[in-house]
Motif scaffolding. Structure first.
Motif, PDB file in Angstrom:
ATOM      1  N   THR A 221     105.841  94.704  53.974  1.00  0.00           N
ATOM      2  CA  THR A 221     106.079  94.015  55.235  1.00  0.00           C
ATOM      3  C   THR A 221     105.623  92.561  55.076  1.00  0.00           C
ATOM      4  OG1 THR A 221     103.896  94.680  56.042  1.00  0.00           O
ATOM      5  CG2 THR A 221     105.748  96.128  56.568  1.00  0.00           C
ATOM      6  N   ILE A 222     105.723  91.783  56.131  1.00  0.00           N
ATOM      7  CA  ILE A 222     105.312  90.380  56.032  1.00  0.00           C
ATOM      8  C   ILE A 222     103.849  90.251  55.616  1.00  0.00           C
ATOM      9  CG2 ILE A 222     105.027  88.217  57.295  1.00  0.00           C
ATOM     10  CD1 ILE A 222     107.426  88.942  58.978  1.00  0.00           C
ATOM     11  N   PRO A 223     102.912  90.964  56.258  1.00  0.00           N
ATOM     12  CA  PRO A 223     101.507  90.792  55.851  1.00  0.00           C
ATOM     13  C   PRO A 223     101.238  91.199  54.403  1.00  0.00           C
ATOM     14  CG  PRO A 223     101.629  91.775  58.029  1.00  0.00           C
ATOM     15  CD  PRO A 223     103.012  91.784  57.475  1.00  0.00           C
ATOM     16  N   THR A 224     101.804  92.318  53.949  1.00  0.00           N
ATOM     17  CA  THR A 224     101.544  92.721  52.569  1.00  0.00           C
ATOM     18  C   THR A 224     102.221  91.766  51.583  1.00  0.00           C
ATOM     19  OG1 THR A 224     103.395  94.292  52.746  1.00  0.00           O
ATOM     20  CG2 THR A 224     101.168  95.157  53.053  1.00  0.00           C
ATOM     21  N   ARG A 225     103.375  91.230  51.955  1.00  0.00           N
ATOM     22  CA  ARG A 225     104.025  90.243  51.092  1.00  0.00           C
ATOM     23  C   ARG A 225     103.213  88.948  51.048  1.00  0.00           C
ATOM     24  NH1 ARG A 225     106.950  90.593  46.719  1.00  0.00           N
ATOM     25  NH2 ARG A 225     106.942  88.435  46.017  1.00  0.00           N
ATOM     26  N   ILE A 226     102.618  88.573  52.165  1.00  0.00           N
ATOM     27  CA  ILE A 226     101.756  87.393  52.197  1.00  0.00           C
ATOM     28  C   ILE A 226     100.593  87.563  51.224  1.00  0.00           C
ATOM     29  CG2 ILE A 226     100.044  86.191  53.634  1.00  0.00           C
ATOM     30  CD1 ILE A 226     101.996  86.403  55.958  1.00  0.00           C
ATOM     31  N   TRP A 227     100.036  88.761  51.183  1.00  0.00           N
ATOM     32  CA  TRP A 227      98.925  89.018  50.258  1.00  0.00           C
ATOM     33  C   TRP A 227      99.377  88.860  48.806  1.00  0.00           C
ATOM     34  CZ3 TRP A 227      93.961  89.069  49.778  1.00  0.00           C
ATOM     35  CH2 TRP A 227      93.355  89.757  48.716  1.00  0.00           C
ATOM     36  N   PHE A 230      99.828  85.220  48.083  1.00  0.00           N
ATOM     37  CA  PHE A 230      98.534  84.522  48.007  1.00  0.00           C
ATOM     38  C   PHE A 230      97.868  84.761  46.653  1.00  0.00           C
ATOM     39  CE2 PHE A 230      93.886  84.628  48.622  1.00  0.00           C
ATOM     40  CZ  PHE A 230      93.685  83.293  48.973  1.00  0.00           C
ATOM     41  N   ILE A 231      97.901  85.991  46.181  1.00  0.00           N
ATOM     42  CA  ILE A 231      97.313  86.308  44.877  1.00  0.00           C
ATOM     43  C   ILE A 231      98.021  85.526  43.770  1.00  0.00           C
ATOM     44  CG2 ILE A 231      96.955  88.128  43.171  1.00  0.00           C
ATOM     45  CD1 ILE A 231      95.049  88.254  45.536  1.00  0.00           C
ATOM     46  N   ALA A 232      99.342  85.394  43.903  1.00  0.00           N
ATOM     47  CA  ALA A 232     100.119  84.744  42.843  1.00  0.00           C
ATOM     48  C   ALA A 232     100.056  83.223  42.912  1.00  0.00           C
ATOM     49  CB  ALA A 232     101.572  85.208  42.908  1.00  0.00           C
ATOM     50  N   GLY A 233     100.059  82.668  44.124  1.00  0.00           N
ATOM     51  CA  GLY A 233     100.203  81.218  44.220  1.00  0.00           C
ATOM     52  C   GLY A 233      99.281  80.494  45.165  1.00  0.00           C
ATOM     53  N   GLY A 234      98.328  81.182  45.787  1.00  0.00           N
ATOM     54  CA  GLY A 234      97.397  80.502  46.680  1.00  0.00           C
ATOM     55  C   GLY A 234      97.963  80.267  48.065  1.00  0.00           C
ATOM     56  N   ILE A 235      97.284  79.423  48.832  1.00  0.00           N
ATOM     57  CA  ILE A 235      97.623  79.227  50.241  1.00  0.00           C
ATOM     58  C   ILE A 235      99.008  78.627  50.422  1.00  0.00           C
ATOM     59  CG2 ILE A 235      97.020  77.934  52.321  1.00  0.00           C
ATOM     60  CD1 ILE A 235      94.113  78.344  51.678  1.00  0.00           C
TER      61      ILE A 235
END
Length: 268
Positions: A221-227, A230-235
């Motif tokens: 979902t959007i939140p898990t994709r955001i995580w 974030f792990i791959a490329g930061g903010i």
């Protein structure tokens, strides 16, 4: 002179709460401003056009409304029962309703896994029937409903509690049954609180991360994709999806406030 003195005496009593509340308000606003200021460092259109982002948005827009609908269909009757009946164990029931709100979402996800995981009786039966309850959209809905469902129950219960029972009694005395009274009297009078609960439930469901990550890390979902981003490329990598999530919640809350008369902070 008296009017001036009274106004001057009242000023500190208004100024102090305003200053104290302003500190919290600044704490709310500054992170938004700081985050939005980074949008120039990210290609928002390209980020949202990527296939993983589009899939995450689609999954969130599919699951969050279903979780909200399920929570509303079962939560509103539960809220009415809690507001109008006095049964043994009522406080225990109320505690169970509130529990998902205070349990960390990750812990809530672990609890769900112990109930519907692949190696549980329920999980095995569902998997055999072709409806896996983990790592599926059904798992996402289960996680969202567990975490977000209490919002509609708590707010709707407050709304029903504010309805004068004498109005319901008058309806019954006119020959309307319990269901007709609930539908024509109780529900309309508590509508504002119920709609507010539905909005909160949807907003919480669409933004749910912890329990969803435990129960259904895929499909994302959007939140898990955001995580993942974030792990791959930061903010900077999460700006496009974060803006999409923020836009969804803002549009929903604003629309329902206009159409459904949701109580605001200042209720005029």
């Amino acid at each position: 002179m008296r009017a001036f003195d009274r106004g001057r005496l009242r000023t500190p009593s208004r100024l102090v709460p305003a200053l104290l509340g302003g500190v919290l308000l600044v704490h709310f606003v500054v992170p938004f401003v700081a985050f939005l200021s980074r949008t120039g460092a990210s290609n928002v259109v390209a980020g949202l056009s990527a296939l993983p982002a589009r899939r995450a948005i689609r999954n969130s827009l599919l699951t969050a409304p279903v979780a909200t609908l399920v929570s509303t269909l079962f939560g509103v009757p539960l809220a009415y029962a809690l507001a109008r009946t006095s049964v043994r164990g009522k406080r225990l029931i109320e505690g169970i309703v509130v529990l998902p709100l205070v349990v960390p979402p990750v812990v809530g996800g672990a609890m769900l896994l112990t109930a519907v995981g692949r190696f549980t009786p329920l999980g095995r039966a569902a998997l055999a029937a072709g409806l896996p309850l983990t790592d599926s959209l059904a798992g996402v809905i289960l996680a969202q409903t567990f975490v977000a469902g209490p919002f509609v129950v708590v707010t709707a219960r407050a709304g029903f509690g504010a309805v004068d029972e004498r109005l319901e009694q008058a309806s019954r005395s006119l020959g309307y049954g319990p269901l007709a009274t609930f539908w024509n009297v109780s529900l309309p009078l508590a509508r504002g609180a119920i709609v507010a609960g539905v909005v909160l439930t949807f907003a919480r469901a669409v933004g749910e991360f912890g329990a969803t990550m435990m129960v259904a890390y895929n499909p994302r979902t959007i939140p898990t994709r955001i995580w993942v981003e974030f792990i791959a490329g930061g903010i900077d990598a999460i700006v496009p999806l974060a803006l999409a999530l923020l836009a969804i919640t803002v549009v929903v809350v604003t629309t329902v406030q206009r159409l459904g008369h949701v109580p605001t902070v200042v209720d005029g």
